[in-house]
Design a protein around this motif. Structure first.
Motif, short mmCIF file in Angstrom:
data_model
loop_
_atom_site.label_atom_id
_atom_site.label_comp_id
_atom_site.label_asym_id
_atom_site.label_seq_id
_atom_site.Cartn_x
_atom_site.Cartn_y
_atom_site.Cartn_z
N UNK A 1 0.58 -0.92 0.35
CA UNK A 1 -0.33 -0.17 0.18
C UNK A 1 0.83 1.21 -0.12
N UNK A 2 2.14 1.37 0.77
CA UNK A 2 2.96 2.43 0.79
C UNK A 2 3.88 2.72 -0.68
N UNK B 1 2.91 8.06 12.41
CA UNK B 1 3.56 7.25 11.02
C UNK B 1 3.43 5.90 11.29
N UNK B 2 3.25 5.78 10.42
CA UNK B 2 3.21 3.65 10.69
C UNK B 2 4.42 3.23 10.45
N UNK B 3 5.86 3.89 10.14
CA UNK B 3 6.46 3.79 10.63
C UNK B 3 7.33 4.35 11.20
N UNK C 1 13.39 5.41 5.50
CA UNK C 1 13.51 5.35 4.17
C UNK C 1 11.99 5.22 4.09
N UNK C 2 10.88 4.46 4.90
CA UNK C 2 9.77 4.15 4.28
C UNK C 2 9.05 5.39 4.41
N UNK C 3 7.63 5.61 3.56
CA UNK C 3 6.98 6.24 2.74
C UNK C 3 6.72 6.58 3.74
N UNK C 4 5.89 8.25 3.59
CA UNK C 4 5.20 8.64 4.51
C UNK C 4 3.87 9.06 4.65
#
Length: 747
Positions: A598-599, A734-736, A740-743
């Motif tokens: 999804x991200x 934030x999910x992560x 480096x993970x998408x926001x």
């Protein structure tokens, strides 16, 4: 340094020793192929498919077996075996022997050349081949194909000064006549010619021959003086010559030296032993002799053993055995004798054993013999025995009357010497106090398989002080446990130290409730009444112990079952827990994969180029002011789709133009509030943070607008957006945590 030199010398010594041992092993090659004894005196090379004797046989060997191989020529590497005593070359393919075959084998005593392919006497060089073996005693040439011993030429005669036994069994020899084949064997003792199609024996001459075997041949006639040329003959076996007949008295065979004669399984009608005055043992069984005449053996005064069994003898005279003063054993069993003269054995003073079994005698006559000690009259259909039948046998010790038809034993049957009386398997049903009264030496009595029903009394044997054995089994005993006599007789028979019979051989046949039980089993509680009460208490205690033991066993089983169930439950729970953990791990991995997908998926609206400013102005306006197109539709759709947290650049510009104020951005949010079934519009001011303003400036709409401003300067409108930080920024979930993970704001 010194230590290393020592180790080197030791290693060199071991290597040298190993090479020496290996060299010795190669010299003893025979022990690789054959089986050698530990002292190397015996070598067995049989059944190994050899074509020659292996090299390297030890010089110490005394017995060499090379039988059942494929050797076709006599080995030439035996001449150095000076100590060899036995050589077996049977079952090979030899068809000839060289003259020097036995060269230097001076110690050889036994030579076996049977089952080879010799077909003539010349092929073995009989004149020369045996001379080097100066110690040879036995030569076996059986199962070769010599075919004859008749009219042998000088060069065909076996010559050996030391040979004592010559075996020529199954050699297809059909005749012996002409020159004697034994003339070159000056020390011959035994000649075996069994299983040959031999029709006649003639001119068999030897002064040293002692034993002659011609069994299972086809002899039909032998000349009366044939054995006169064998003055040393002692043993003669001519059995299984089915056509052999002995000549009559006038032309009877004679031999003054013969001691043993076997002419069983022949076609003899008369014994005709007159010509053998020194005969000691004669076996004439399984012939066709029908009767014995008077003084049949008058000239055989030295005869000790005579077997006439399995003939058809129906009668003989009282003086038939006259003159047999040294006869000890006489067998007349399996004949057709119906009556025995009383004086038949009175003139055989040395007779000790007489067998009359399997004849047609119906009574025990008044036999007379001063020396007879063993008498066998079993299976003779004897139905009566006289009171004084044994009085004429003063030396009788053992008499066998088993398997007859005797129904009673006369009272006071007498014999002062009788020790063993066998009455097995007759029809005797009773005895009395005086039945064995006149048998004072009786030590063994056997009445197995008779018809006794009443229990004997121990008083029957008051006069038999030497009685040691009573065989009473297989009778129809009636067990009366109340009778004291039964208990007394049981103790008399079974108690130590004078035990005469085993208790398990005494079995009840009546009454019905004790059939098949031993005397002791049937009468135990009658003979031991105190044991019965004791037995009741023991039974009660036994039952109690059994019940307690059964309860303990059940408790133990239940405990074990519960323990096993708990253990199985724990194992099952642990297994379910492991399965659930595995499922959770799989679920988390799947959710993480979905989130990552999804991200990493771009917004579909970013893939479509937004309209330009002029195109946006020319587009129809919405009836209601919304933050984005996602807010159109029903409330459920709004809630399902969610709200965008940022406004597009087009919305902001439209709102700026409408309100005419570029410094303040008020967001109009439509909400529905129930109030008299009418909708009211409520405006709520919303402040935007700096990061949202930055996003607006970098949006594709803003970029396109700036580009259009550069192109059309006369129609350009500059919009300045100032950030107004009137409230603190809200923390964004934030999910992560990974940067480096998408926001969410990247979208």
């Amino acid at each position: 340094m010194i230590l290393s030199r020592i180790w080197s010398l030791l290693l060199l010594f071991l290597i040298t020793e190993a090479e020496i041992l290996d060299f010795d092993d190669h010299t003893n090659e025979a022990c690789y192929t054959c089986h050698c004894s530990s002292d190397l005196t015996s070598v067995d090379c049989s059944h190994r498919g050899l074509t020659n004797i292996p090299n390297g046989i030890s010089l110490k060997v005394t017995k060499l077996n090379v039988s059942n191989n494929d050797i076709s020529s006599f080995p030439n590497n035996l001449s150095n075996l000076y100590n060899l005593k036995s050589l077996d070359l049977s079952g090979n393919q030899l068809n000839s022997l060289p003259e020097n075959a036995l060269q230097n084998l001076t110690a050889l005593e036994v030579l076996n050349l049977s089952r080879n392919y010799f077909e003539s006497w010349l092929s073995i060089n009989p004149n020369e081949v045996l001379k080097p073996a100066t110690s040879l005693k036995i030569l076996d040439l059986s199962k070769n194909k010599f075919t004859t011993l008749a009219n042998l030429a000088n060069q065909e005669l076996l010559i050996s000064p030391s040979l004592e036994t010559l075996i020529l069994n199954s050699c297809e020899i059909n005749s012996i006549h002409g020159r004697s084949p034994l003339s070159g064997l000056i020390s011959i003792r035994v000649l075996k010619l069994n299983n040959n199609p031999l029709l006649r024996i003639q001119n068999l001459i030897s002064s040293t021959l002692k034993s002659l075997y011609v069994s299972n041949c086809q002899l039909s006639y032998i000349s009366h003086n044939e054995f006169a040329y064998l003055p040393s003959l002692v043993y003669l076996q001519m059995s299984y010559n089915y056509r052999l007949e002995l000549s009559s008295t006038t032309n009877a065979l004679f031999s003054n030296s013969l001691r043993f004669l076997d002419i069983s399984y022949c076609n003899i009608f008369r014994p005709n032993l007159y010509g053998f005055p020194n005969l000691r043992k004669a076996i004439i069984k399984n012939n066709m002799i029908r009767f014995l005449k008077s003084i049949e053996f008058i000239n055989n005064t030295k005869l000790e053993y005579l077997d006439l069994s399995y003939n058809n003898i129906g009668s003989f005279k009282s003086d038939t055995f006259r003159g047999l003063s040294m006869l000890r054993y006489l067998d007349l069993s399996w004949n057709e004798i119906a009556q025995i003269p009383e004086e038949s054995f009175i003139e055989t003073p040395s007779l000790t054993q007489l067998k009359l079994a399997r004849n047609y005698l119906n009574r025990v006559g008044h036999l007379k013999s001063t020396s007879l000690s063993i008498l066998d009259m079993s299976s003779c259909e004897i139905s009566t025995i006289g009171k004084d039948s044994l009085e004429g046998l003063p030396s009788l010790i053992d008499i066998d009357l088993s398997h007859n038809l005797l129904s009673y034993i006369p009272d006071s049957i007498s014999s002062n010497t009788l020790k063993y009386l066998n009455l097995n398997y007759n029809r005797i049903s009773s005895i009395s106090n005086v039945t064995f009264f006149m048998l004072p030496r009786l030590s063994g009595l056997s009445v197995i398989g008779n018809r006794f029903t009443n229990i004997w009394s121990k008083t029957y044997f008051n006069s038999n002080l030497y009685l040691e054995r009573l065989d009473l089994s297989d009778n129809m005993w009636r067990c009366d446990c109340i009778d004291d006599n039964m208990y007394d007789f049981y103790e008399f028979v079974t108690l130590e130290p004078n035990k005469k019979e085993e208790s398990f051989n005494l079995v009840c046949n009546s009454p019905m409730n004790v059939i098949g039980q031993t005397w002791l089993e049937a009468c135990y509680f009658h003979w031991n009444p105190t044991e019965k009460a004791r037995n009741v208490d023991n039974l009660i205690w036994f039952l109690i112990v059994m019940i307690v033991g059964l309860a303990l066993c059940i408790l133990l089983v239940n405990t074990i079952r519960r323990s096993m169930k708990r253990r199985l439950g724990a194992i099952q729970a642990e297994r379910e827990r492991q399965v659930e953990e595995a499922r959770d791990r799989l679920r988390q991995l799947r959710i993480r994969a979905e989130q990552e997908a999804l991200c990493n998926t771009p917004d579909p609206r970013d893939l479509i180029a937004p309209p330009s400013y002029d195109e946006a102005l020319s587009m129809p306006k919405l009836n209601a002011s919304c933050h984005s197109l996602n807010e159109t539709g029903t409330g459920k759709t709004k809630r399902r789709r969610g709200r965008r947290k940022t406004k597009s650049s087009g919305d902001l510009l439209e709102e700026t133009e409408r309100n005419g104020d570029a410094r303040v951005f008020d967001d109009i949010e439509l909400t529905e509030t129930p109030n008299d079934n009418s909708r009211q519009r409520r405006r709520r001011n919303r402040r935007y943070g700096s990061h949202e303003i930055n996003e607006l400036e970098q949006s594709p709409g803003a970029r396109r607008r700036r580009m259009s401003e550069y192109n059309t300067l006369d129609d350009s409108v500059t919009v300045e957006i100032e950030t107004e930080l009137e409230r603190p920024l809200r923390p964004r979930n934030r999910r992560y945590s990974d940067e480096n993970q998408p926001r969410e704001s990247d979208f």
